[in-house]
Design an enzyme around this catalytic site. Structure first.
Site, PDB file in Angstrom:
ATOM      1  N   GLU A 295       0.815  -1.220   0.000  1.00  0.00           N
ATOM      2  CA  GLU A 295       0.000   0.000   0.000  1.00  0.00           C
ATOM      3  C   GLU A 295       0.849   1.270   0.000  1.00  0.00           C
ATOM      4  OE1 GLU A 295      -3.278  -1.688   3.238  1.00  0.00           O
ATOM      5  OE2 GLU A 295      -1.725  -0.285   3.879  1.00  0.00           O
ATOM      6  N   PRO A 296       1.691   1.464  -0.997  1.00  0.00           N
ATOM      7  CA  PRO A 296       2.485   2.692  -0.988  1.00  0.00           C
ATOM      8  C   PRO A 296       1.656   3.896  -1.421  1.00  0.00           C
ATOM      9  CG  PRO A 296       3.007   1.384  -2.916  1.00  0.00           C
ATOM     10  CD  PRO A 296       1.926   0.655  -2.182  1.00  0.00           C
ATOM     11  N   GLY A 297       1.932   5.032  -0.816  1.00  0.00           N
ATOM     12  CA  GLY A 297       1.329   6.282  -1.247  1.00  0.00           C
ATOM     13  C   GLY A 297       2.440   7.211  -1.710  1.00  0.00           C
ATOM     14  N   ARG A 332       3.925  20.163   5.197  1.00  0.00           N
ATOM     15  CA  ARG A 332       4.918  19.176   5.651  1.00  0.00           C
ATOM     16  C   ARG A 332       6.118  19.801   6.379  1.00  0.00           C
ATOM     17  NH1 ARG A 332       7.538  16.194   2.929  1.00  0.00           N
ATOM     18  NH2 ARG A 332       7.480  14.473   4.383  1.00  0.00           N
ATOM     19  N   TYR A 336       6.153  18.306  10.027  1.00  0.00           N
ATOM     20  CA  TYR A 336       7.093  17.183  10.208  1.00  0.00           C
ATOM     21  C   TYR A 336       8.557  17.618  10.105  1.00  0.00           C
ATOM     22  CZ  TYR A 336       2.904  14.684   8.420  1.00  0.00           C
ATOM     23  OH  TYR A 336       1.644  14.214   8.168  1.00  0.00           O
ATOM     24  N   CYS A 364       0.648  34.278   9.184  1.00  0.00           N
ATOM     25  CA  CYS A 364       1.026  34.852  10.481  1.00  0.00           C
ATOM     26  C   CYS A 364       1.351  33.765  11.498  1.00  0.00           C
ATOM     27  CB  CYS A 364      -0.098  35.745  10.981  1.00  0.00           C
ATOM     28  SG  CYS A 364      -0.554  36.954   9.745  1.00  0.00           S
ATOM     29  N   GLU A 365       2.357  32.975  11.208  1.00  0.00           N
ATOM     30  CA  GLU A 365       2.834  31.899  12.092  1.00  0.00           C
ATOM     31  C   GLU A 365       4.322  31.748  11.806  1.00  0.00           C
ATOM     32  OE1 GLU A 365       1.046  29.214  13.779  1.00  0.00           O
ATOM     33  OE2 GLU A 365      -0.999  29.795  13.222  1.00  0.00           O
ATOM     34  N   TYR A 393       1.010  14.038   0.178  1.00  0.00           N
ATOM     35  CA  TYR A 393       0.724  14.769   1.408  1.00  0.00           C
ATOM     36  C   TYR A 393       0.940  16.271   1.203  1.00  0.00           C
ATOM     37  CZ  TYR A 393       0.913   9.970   2.884  1.00  0.00           C
ATOM     38  OH  TYR A 393       0.688   8.620   2.961  1.00  0.00           O
TER      39      TYR A 393
END
Ligand code: PLP
Length: 441
Positions: A295-297, A332, A336, A364-365, A393
């Site tokens: 099941e690779p994504g 991402r 992560y 604004c982060e 992703y």
């Protein structure tokens, strides 16, 4: 040209090295950065920025490479829809012979809408609702991957009410460390996923007694962006041990869903190789007579996508490069600490002197940062850049934070390209909102 604002460290790969390692990319001396046969500047000119661009050929080539590697193993590929759920992407994988791994009703509906037969769909996830299980049973999908005793009982009730017997595999938690980022590790005992290894055999025997349930095998998925084979070897050895144990108890085990997680090279590290992965399957599971599923994504779609963005302005003599793409588009790096290579699209910009900058978005982060202390050719306001390996992703994790509409998507196939999602309108941002009378006026 301003001096770099602070000391240069660990050199990042050069633009030339990044492009050379990615067969889908090429820097043309006139047209600039090309994805397959299409200049990315042409797409940016028509769609504006930020914009996603996917390469159909890259997806096909990677699926075929994986299928070739799995040759002789009696293994099917089930593409993990959550990595990139666009209908056109699902269609490309379906046409290449892949099924789908879905984790929600929405993904199941998308897969069916894209023409993937129910018999090629497996359903994973730790919290499937009665409504979702009911859809899975009525559609007649290939199997439900069960993650807990409670879910087993729920599915048994649903299936028997509908007069059906549902094939299930039990997802075991092999308690193996995949050696990847903590937020994408799923096969350790303290992660929420799967059934504890030591409980699996008894639960399997129990499943065989339930009406509406036919236990047909096991599943495991130990994490994402896994770059070494050792965690796979350890996990599949444990699975093989369990298969033998169940068979000794007289229980039939026909299928093993081996999960996904195969990693790609985001910087200059080599991605995991499908032949190496297949070699582990052969060595650990090859003689058990199982039907295998993978099941690779990420591995299938990650390298196929780029996010195009324009430099809005630079600050502090190039200390900060502010893009018009942001964490709401590609989260991402913020979520992560992920590395994404960033390259200029213009052949002239690509040759500019290297400068070290933080590449940030306008949100604004402070977390809205694509790269910290990144060495890349000095790009100034108006320059276009491509954020690489953004096919997995990426768009699926976008939000409308800061009232930023979803970016458009283009699909390249050879030297053709077409828009596969229009830019979201501002009106669409609030179209489902209701302003009640008591909110003022
Ligand atoms: C997310 C997920 C996958 C795909 O993971 P990748 O790292 O994208 O290959 C496969 N199976 C399950 C159960 C998942 O949750």
């Amino acid at each position: 040209m301003a001096e770099p604002a602070y000391a240069l460290n660990e050199p990042d790969p050069s633009v030339q090295e990044l492009i050379a390692a990615r067969p889908q990319l090429r820097m043309d001396a006139q047209a600039g950065l090309m994805l397959d046969g299409v200049p990315l500047a042409r797409i940016a000119a028509e769609l504006g920025t930020p914009a996603w661009v996917y390469s159909a050929e890259t997806m096909r080539t990677r699926l075929h490479a994986l299928q070739d590697a799995l040759g002789g193993l009696n293994a099917d590929v089930h593409y993990a829809v959550k990595a990139n759920d666009h209908l056109a992407v699902l269609r490309i994988f379906a046409a290449g012979g892949a099924g789908a791994d879905v984790v929600s009703e929405g993904e199941l509906r998308r897969a069916r809408q894209a023409g993937i037969p129910a018999s090629h769909i497996v359903f994973s996830g730790v919290g499937k609702t009665v409504r979702e299980l009911t859809l899975a049973v009525t559609e007649g999908i290939a199997q439900v991957n069960i993650e807990s005793p409670a879910e087993l009982d729920m599915l048994s009730a649903v299936a028997s009410r509908l007069g059906r017997v549902m094939p299930v595999v039990l997802r075991i938690n092999p308690d193996v460390d995949a050696g990847t980022h903590a937020k994408i590790t799923t096969g350790k005992a303290d992660n929420k996923f799967g059934i504890p290894f030591d409980d699996a055999a008894d639960l399997y025997a129990y499943a065989a007694t339930l009406p509406g349930i036919a236990p047909v095998g096991l599943a495991l998925h130990i994490g994402s962006q896994i770059l070494t084979l050792a965690p796979y070897r350890a996990a599949y050895q444990r699975a093989a041990e369990l298969v033998r144990g169940l068979r000794e108890r007289g229980l039939a085990v026909e299928r093993l869903d081996c999960g996904g997680g195969i990693g790609i090279g985001y910087r200059d590290e080599p991605g995991a190789s499908p032949t190496g992965f297949a070699g582990v399957l052969r060595a650990t599971l090859g003689n058990l007579g199982l039907k295998l599923m993978v099941e690779p994504g990420r591995w299938l779609v990650g390298p196929a996508g780029v996010l195009l963005s324009e430099v809005v302005l630079t600050k502090g003599d190039g200390r900060f490069v502010v893009l018009d793409a942001a964490m709401n588009d590609l989260i991402r790096p913020a979520m992560y600490d992920a590395y994404h290579a960033i390259v200029p699209i213009s052949p002239v910009d690509a040759l500019a002197p290297v400068r070290q900058s933080d590449i940030v978005g306008p949100i604004c982060e402070t977390g809205d940062t694509f790269a910290r202390s990144r060495r890349l050719p000095a790009v100034e306001a108006g320059a276009l850049v491509a954020i690489l390996d953004a096919g997995a992703y990426g768009a699926v994790m976008s939000s409308a934070y800061n009232a930023r509409p979803a970016a458009p998507i283009a699909l390249v196939d050879g030297d053709r390209w077409t828009t596969i999602r229009a830019r979201q309108s501002y009106e669409a941002l609030w179209t489902n909102e209701i302003v009640p009378d008591f909110s003022g006026g």
